[in-house]
Motif scaffolding. Structure first.
Motif, PDB file in Angstrom:
ATOM      1  N   SER A 137       0.833  -1.201   0.000  1.00 37.17           N
ATOM      2  CA  SER A 137       0.000   0.000   0.000  1.00 37.17           C
ATOM      3  C   SER A 137       0.871   1.255   0.000  1.00 37.17           C
ATOM      4  O   SER A 137       0.588   2.218  -0.715  1.00 37.17           O
ATOM      5  CB  SER A 137      -0.920  -0.003   1.217  1.00 37.17           C
ATOM      6  OG  SER A 137      -1.708   1.161   1.242  1.00 37.17           O
ATOM      7  N   PHE A 138       1.927   1.237   0.779  1.00 41.83           N
ATOM      8  CA  PHE A 138       2.857   2.361   0.804  1.00 41.83           C
ATOM      9  C   PHE A 138       3.427   2.616  -0.590  1.00 41.83           C
ATOM     10  O   PHE A 138       3.501   3.755  -1.038  1.00 41.83           O
ATOM     11  CB  PHE A 138       3.993   2.083   1.797  1.00 41.83           C
ATOM     12  CG  PHE A 138       5.134   3.042   1.678  1.00 41.83           C
ATOM     13  CD1 PHE A 138       5.053   4.313   2.233  1.00 41.83           C
ATOM     14  CD2 PHE A 138       6.287   2.683   1.002  1.00 41.83           C
ATOM     15  CE1 PHE A 138       6.110   5.203   2.109  1.00 41.83           C
ATOM     16  CE2 PHE A 138       7.344   3.560   0.875  1.00 41.83           C
ATOM     17  CZ  PHE A 138       7.267   4.824   1.432  1.00 41.83           C
ATOM     18  N   LEU A 139       3.806   1.546  -1.295  1.00 41.30           N
ATOM     19  CA  LEU A 139       4.347   1.695  -2.646  1.00 41.30           C
ATOM     20  C   LEU A 139       3.314   2.276  -3.610  1.00 41.30           C
ATOM     21  O   LEU A 139       3.631   3.128  -4.434  1.00 41.30           O
ATOM     22  CB  LEU A 139       4.869   0.363  -3.175  1.00 41.30           C
ATOM     23  CG  LEU A 139       6.144  -0.159  -2.532  1.00 41.30           C
ATOM     24  CD1 LEU A 139       6.489  -1.536  -3.088  1.00 41.30           C
ATOM     25  CD2 LEU A 139       7.299   0.807  -2.729  1.00 41.30           C
ATOM     26  N   MET A 183       1.513   6.914  -6.806  1.00 35.73           N
ATOM     27  CA  MET A 183       0.456   7.848  -7.188  1.00 35.73           C
ATOM     28  C   MET A 183       0.873   9.294  -6.899  1.00 35.73           C
ATOM     29  O   MET A 183       0.613  10.195  -7.696  1.00 35.73           O
ATOM     30  CB  MET A 183      -0.853   7.520  -6.466  1.00 35.73           C
ATOM     31  CG  MET A 183      -1.476   6.219  -6.919  1.00 35.73           C
ATOM     32  SD  MET A 183      -1.824   6.166  -8.688  1.00 35.73           S
ATOM     33  CE  MET A 183      -3.031   7.455  -8.831  1.00 35.73           C
ATOM     34  N   ARG A 184       1.530   9.520  -5.774  1.00 37.73           N
ATOM     35  CA  ARG A 184       1.993  10.872  -5.457  1.00 37.73           C
ATOM     36  C   ARG A 184       3.050  11.331  -6.454  1.00 37.73           C
ATOM     37  O   ARG A 184       3.067  12.490  -6.870  1.00 37.73           O
ATOM     38  CB  ARG A 184       2.532  10.919  -4.033  1.00 37.73           C
ATOM     39  CG  ARG A 184       1.430  10.712  -2.991  1.00 37.73           C
ATOM     40  CD  ARG A 184       1.954  10.756  -1.609  1.00 37.73           C
ATOM     41  NE  ARG A 184       2.321  12.144  -1.292  1.00 37.73           N
ATOM     42  CZ  ARG A 184       2.842  12.517  -0.138  1.00 37.73           C
ATOM     43  NH1 ARG A 184       3.054  11.629   0.801  1.00 37.73           N
ATOM     44  NH2 ARG A 184       3.149  13.771   0.072  1.00 37.73           N
ATOM     45  N   TYR A 185       3.926  10.435  -6.842  1.00 41.32           N
ATOM     46  CA  TYR A 185       4.948  10.743  -7.840  1.00 41.32           C
ATOM     47  C   TYR A 185       4.294  11.115  -9.171  1.00 41.32           C
ATOM     48  O   TYR A 185       4.639  12.120  -9.781  1.00 41.32           O
ATOM     49  CB  TYR A 185       5.875   9.545  -8.009  1.00 41.32           C
ATOM     50  CG  TYR A 185       6.780   9.644  -9.208  1.00 41.32           C
ATOM     51  CD1 TYR A 185       7.942  10.406  -9.156  1.00 41.32           C
ATOM     52  CD2 TYR A 185       6.475   8.984 -10.382  1.00 41.32           C
ATOM     53  CE1 TYR A 185       8.768  10.500 -10.259  1.00 41.32           C
ATOM     54  CE2 TYR A 185       7.297   9.076 -11.487  1.00 41.32           C
ATOM     55  CZ  TYR A 185       8.446   9.838 -11.418  1.00 41.32           C
ATOM     56  OH  TYR A 185       9.254   9.936 -12.515  1.00 41.32           O
ATOM     57  N   MET A 186       3.334  10.308  -9.595  1.00 44.26           N
ATOM     58  CA  MET A 186       2.650  10.569 -10.863  1.00 44.26           C
ATOM     59  C   MET A 186       1.894  11.898 -10.803  1.00 44.26           C
ATOM     60  O   MET A 186       1.839  12.639 -11.778  1.00 44.26           O
ATOM     61  CB  MET A 186       1.695   9.428 -11.223  1.00 44.26           C
ATOM     62  CG  MET A 186       2.391   8.109 -11.503  1.00 44.26           C
ATOM     63  SD  MET A 186       3.584   8.207 -12.847  1.00 44.26           S
ATOM     64  CE  MET A 186       2.518   8.551 -14.218  1.00 44.26           C
ATOM     65  N   ARG A 187       1.309  12.214  -9.673  1.00 39.35           N
ATOM     66  CA  ARG A 187       0.585  13.474  -9.514  1.00 39.35           C
ATOM     67  C   ARG A 187       1.525  14.665  -9.663  1.00 39.35           C
ATOM     68  O   ARG A 187       1.210  15.654 -10.314  1.00 39.35           O
ATOM     69  CB  ARG A 187      -0.117  13.512  -8.149  1.00 39.35           C
ATOM     70  CG  ARG A 187      -1.003  14.693  -7.976  1.00 39.35           C
ATOM     71  CD  ARG A 187      -2.080  14.533  -8.952  1.00 39.35           C
ATOM     72  NE  ARG A 187      -2.830  15.719  -9.171  1.00 39.35           N
ATOM     73  CZ  ARG A 187      -3.888  15.736  -9.955  1.00 39.35           C
ATOM     74  NH1 ARG A 187      -4.288  14.632 -10.527  1.00 39.35           N
ATOM     75  NH2 ARG A 187      -4.552  16.806 -10.161  1.00 39.35           N
ATOM     76  N   ARG A 188       2.712  14.564  -9.032  1.00 40.18           N
ATOM     77  CA  ARG A 188       3.692  15.644  -9.157  1.00 40.18           C
ATOM     78  C   ARG A 188       4.144  15.804 -10.602  1.00 40.18           C
ATOM     79  O   ARG A 188       4.306  16.923 -11.082  1.00 40.18           O
ATOM     80  CB  ARG A 188       4.904  15.377  -8.267  1.00 40.18           C
ATOM     81  CG  ARG A 188       4.680  15.706  -6.810  1.00 40.18           C
ATOM     82  CD  ARG A 188       5.974  15.783  -6.022  1.00 40.18           C
ATOM     83  NE  ARG A 188       6.928  14.736  -6.315  1.00 40.18           N
ATOM     84  CZ  ARG A 188       7.015  13.577  -5.687  1.00 40.18           C
ATOM     85  NH1 ARG A 188       6.168  13.297  -4.720  1.00 40.18           N
ATOM     86  NH2 ARG A 188       7.933  12.698  -6.018  1.00 40.18           N
ATOM     87  N   LYS A 189       4.352  14.694 -11.293  1.00 39.07           N
ATOM     88  CA  LYS A 189       4.764  14.751 -12.701  1.00 39.07           C
ATOM     89  C   LYS A 189       3.667  15.405 -13.545  1.00 39.07           C
ATOM     90  O   LYS A 189       3.947  16.228 -14.404  1.00 39.07           O
ATOM     91  CB  LYS A 189       5.075  13.350 -13.236  1.00 39.07           C
ATOM     92  CG  LYS A 189       6.248  12.672 -12.577  1.00 39.07           C
ATOM     93  CD  LYS A 189       7.541  13.386 -12.881  1.00 39.07           C
ATOM     94  CE  LYS A 189       8.072  12.893 -14.201  1.00 39.07           C
ATOM     95  NZ  LYS A 189       9.387  13.437 -14.524  1.00 39.07           N
TER      96      LYS A 189
END
Length: 67
Positions: free
Chosen positions: A32-34, A39-45
């Protein structure tokens, strides 16, 4: 994410595991952490790409004269 960090996917996952283990002392649901991390990484991108597109569409700002 790994390519941007200059490492392999396995080493990045291992680094994430070590960091969360050090921070929290346990890793109850690492999968779940991964997912959340990805998702947070993709959102920032996505947000970064959107702001670059918006900046490309806006007219250039006038610069004050120097001298």
């Amino acid at each position: 994410m790994a390519a941007e960090e200059g490492c392999t996917t396995n080493s990045l996952i291992s680094q994430f595991h070590d960091e969360i283990l050090q921070h929290r002392g346990e890793v109850p649901n690492f999968a779940s952490f991964l997912r959340v991390t990805c998702m947070r990484y993709m959102r920032r991108k996505l947000d970064g790409a959107k702001s670059e597109t918006d900046n490309a569409r806006s007219p250039p700002q006038a610069r004050p004269c120097q001298g």
